[in-house]
Design a protein around this motif. Structure first.
Motif, PDB file in Angstrom:
ATOM      1  N   VAL A  23       0.835  -1.212   0.000  1.00  0.00           N
ATOM      2  CA  VAL A  23       0.000   0.000   0.000  1.00  0.00           C
ATOM      3  C   VAL A  23       0.869   1.261   0.000  1.00  0.00           C
ATOM      4  O   VAL A  23       1.871   1.341   0.718  1.00  0.00           O
ATOM      5  CB  VAL A  23      -0.933   0.033   1.241  1.00  0.00           C
ATOM      6  CG1 VAL A  23      -1.712   1.351   1.303  1.00  0.00           C
ATOM      7  CG2 VAL A  23      -1.904  -1.144   1.238  1.00  0.00           C
ATOM      8  N   LEU A  25       0.026   5.203   0.828  1.00  0.00           N
ATOM      9  CA  LEU A  25      -1.016   6.082   1.369  1.00  0.00           C
ATOM     10  C   LEU A  25      -0.838   7.518   0.854  1.00  0.00           C
ATOM     11  O   LEU A  25       0.270   7.901   0.453  1.00  0.00           O
ATOM     12  CB  LEU A  25      -0.950   6.096   2.905  1.00  0.00           C
ATOM     13  CG  LEU A  25      -1.303   4.788   3.610  1.00  0.00           C
ATOM     14  CD1 LEU A  25      -1.047   4.924   5.106  1.00  0.00           C
ATOM     15  CD2 LEU A  25      -2.761   4.391   3.352  1.00  0.00           C
ATOM     16  N   LEU A  36      -5.168   3.163  11.727  1.00  0.00           N
ATOM     17  CA  LEU A  36      -4.490   1.976  11.203  1.00  0.00           C
ATOM     18  C   LEU A  36      -3.514   1.406  12.217  1.00  0.00           C
ATOM     19  O   LEU A  36      -2.753   2.133  12.840  1.00  0.00           O
ATOM     20  CB  LEU A  36      -3.726   2.319   9.912  1.00  0.00           C
ATOM     21  CG  LEU A  36      -4.547   2.857   8.743  1.00  0.00           C
ATOM     22  CD1 LEU A  36      -3.629   3.229   7.596  1.00  0.00           C
ATOM     23  CD2 LEU A  36      -5.589   1.836   8.282  1.00  0.00           C
ATOM     24  N   ILE A  54      -9.223   1.975   2.756  1.00  0.00           N
ATOM     25  CA  ILE A  54      -7.881   1.880   2.151  1.00  0.00           C
ATOM     26  C   ILE A  54      -8.004   1.632   0.652  1.00  0.00           C
ATOM     27  O   ILE A  54      -7.368   2.301  -0.165  1.00  0.00           O
ATOM     28  CB  ILE A  54      -7.042   0.749   2.809  1.00  0.00           C
ATOM     29  CG1 ILE A  54      -6.750   1.077   4.273  1.00  0.00           C
ATOM     30  CG2 ILE A  54      -5.733   0.523   2.043  1.00  0.00           C
ATOM     31  CD1 ILE A  54      -6.335  -0.134   5.113  1.00  0.00           C
ATOM     32  N   ALA A  58      -6.457   4.955  -0.787  1.00  0.00           N
ATOM     33  CA  ALA A  58      -4.987   4.877  -0.898  1.00  0.00           C
ATOM     34  C   ALA A  58      -4.559   5.258  -2.315  1.00  0.00           C
ATOM     35  O   ALA A  58      -5.340   5.130  -3.267  1.00  0.00           O
ATOM     36  CB  ALA A  58      -4.518   3.467  -0.565  1.00  0.00           C
ATOM     37  N   THR A  61      -2.782   0.207  -4.178  1.00  0.00           N
ATOM     38  CA  THR A  61      -2.819  -1.013  -3.368  1.00  0.00           C
ATOM     39  C   THR A  61      -2.535  -2.199  -4.274  1.00  0.00           C
ATOM     40  O   THR A  61      -2.855  -2.173  -5.470  1.00  0.00           O
ATOM     41  CB  THR A  61      -4.203  -1.244  -2.705  1.00  0.00           C
ATOM     42  OG1 THR A  61      -5.194  -1.423  -3.720  1.00  0.00           O
ATOM     43  CG2 THR A  61      -4.602  -0.096  -1.797  1.00  0.00           C
ATOM     44  N   ALA A 134      -1.659  -0.705   6.828  1.00  0.00           N
ATOM     45  CA  ALA A 134      -2.668  -0.768   5.764  1.00  0.00           C
ATOM     46  C   ALA A 134      -2.484  -2.027   4.919  1.00  0.00           C
ATOM     47  O   ALA A 134      -3.454  -2.710   4.567  1.00  0.00           O
ATOM     48  CB  ALA A 134      -2.582   0.480   4.884  1.00  0.00           C
TER      49      ALA A 134
END
Length: 196
Positions: A23, A25, A36, A54, A58, A61, A134
């Protein structure tokens, strides 16, 4: 620059896949990022909720899946490398820049790739680095959902209760019904003996 966080779920179970989450962010951290933490420390409901956020918000991912048959063929160390690379490849296709990779644990699974030099490994990163938290959440939720589907396909093993981990109940079900297609035969050598 952004961090790519990486964590695995499903290293130890007797059945089901190994899943690695990856991930990136947003740099201006939204409020939900504060919530988280290591997926194991969150309730199922909270994990599910954060997973959805997420996935929606995000910057990137990715999930890397390795099937039980691949784990049997490669061994768990090489399977972890493969799952990590599959997760990273999925993230790279989203063309989001990152300058650092943090992997939970002590092993750099990207060591002999061109990304290896950007990696930091950290024990408990899944609780200390939000990007890794995450990654741990999306991997855990995805694997758990898969095992719930397998519970419908193989109800006799009661995967809904143990998600493939080596609980007393799971061992009892294996003794009673033998192994399914999603069991890791190399993890069950002691039970199977020569009957693989």
């Amino acid at each position: 620059m952004a961090i790519l966080g990486i964590d695995e779920v499903g290293r130890g179970p007797l059945a089901g896949p190994l899943v690695v989450g990856a991930v990136i962010l947003p740099e201006n951290k939204p409020d939900w990022v504060a919530e988280l933490k290591d997926s194991k420390k969150l309730s199922v409901k909270k994990r599910e909720k954060l997973n959805d956020v997420i996935r929606a918000e995000a910057l990137a991912t990715g999930l890397g899946w390795v099937k039980p048959a691949e784990i049997d063929e490669l061994g768990i160390s090489r399977a972890l490398k493969l799952a990590t690379r599959r997760a990273v490849k999925t993230v790279q296709k989203q063309h989001v820049a990152f300058s650092q990779i943090v992997i939970d644990g002590k092993v750099n699974f990207l060591q002999d790739t061109r990304l290896g030099k950007y990696v930091s490994t950290m024990v408990k990163a899944d609780d200390l680095v939000k990007e890794v938290s995450a990654a741990s959440i999306i991997a855990k939720v995805s694997r758990d959902r898969f095992m719930m589907e397998m519970d419908e396909k193989y109800p006799e093993y009661q995967f809904c209760k143990h998600k493939g981990y080596g609980t007393k109940l799971h061992y009892e079900m294996i003794e009673k019904y033998g192994v399914s297609e999603i069991h890791r035969r190399t993890f069950l050598k002691n039970i199977l003996g020569d009957n693989k």
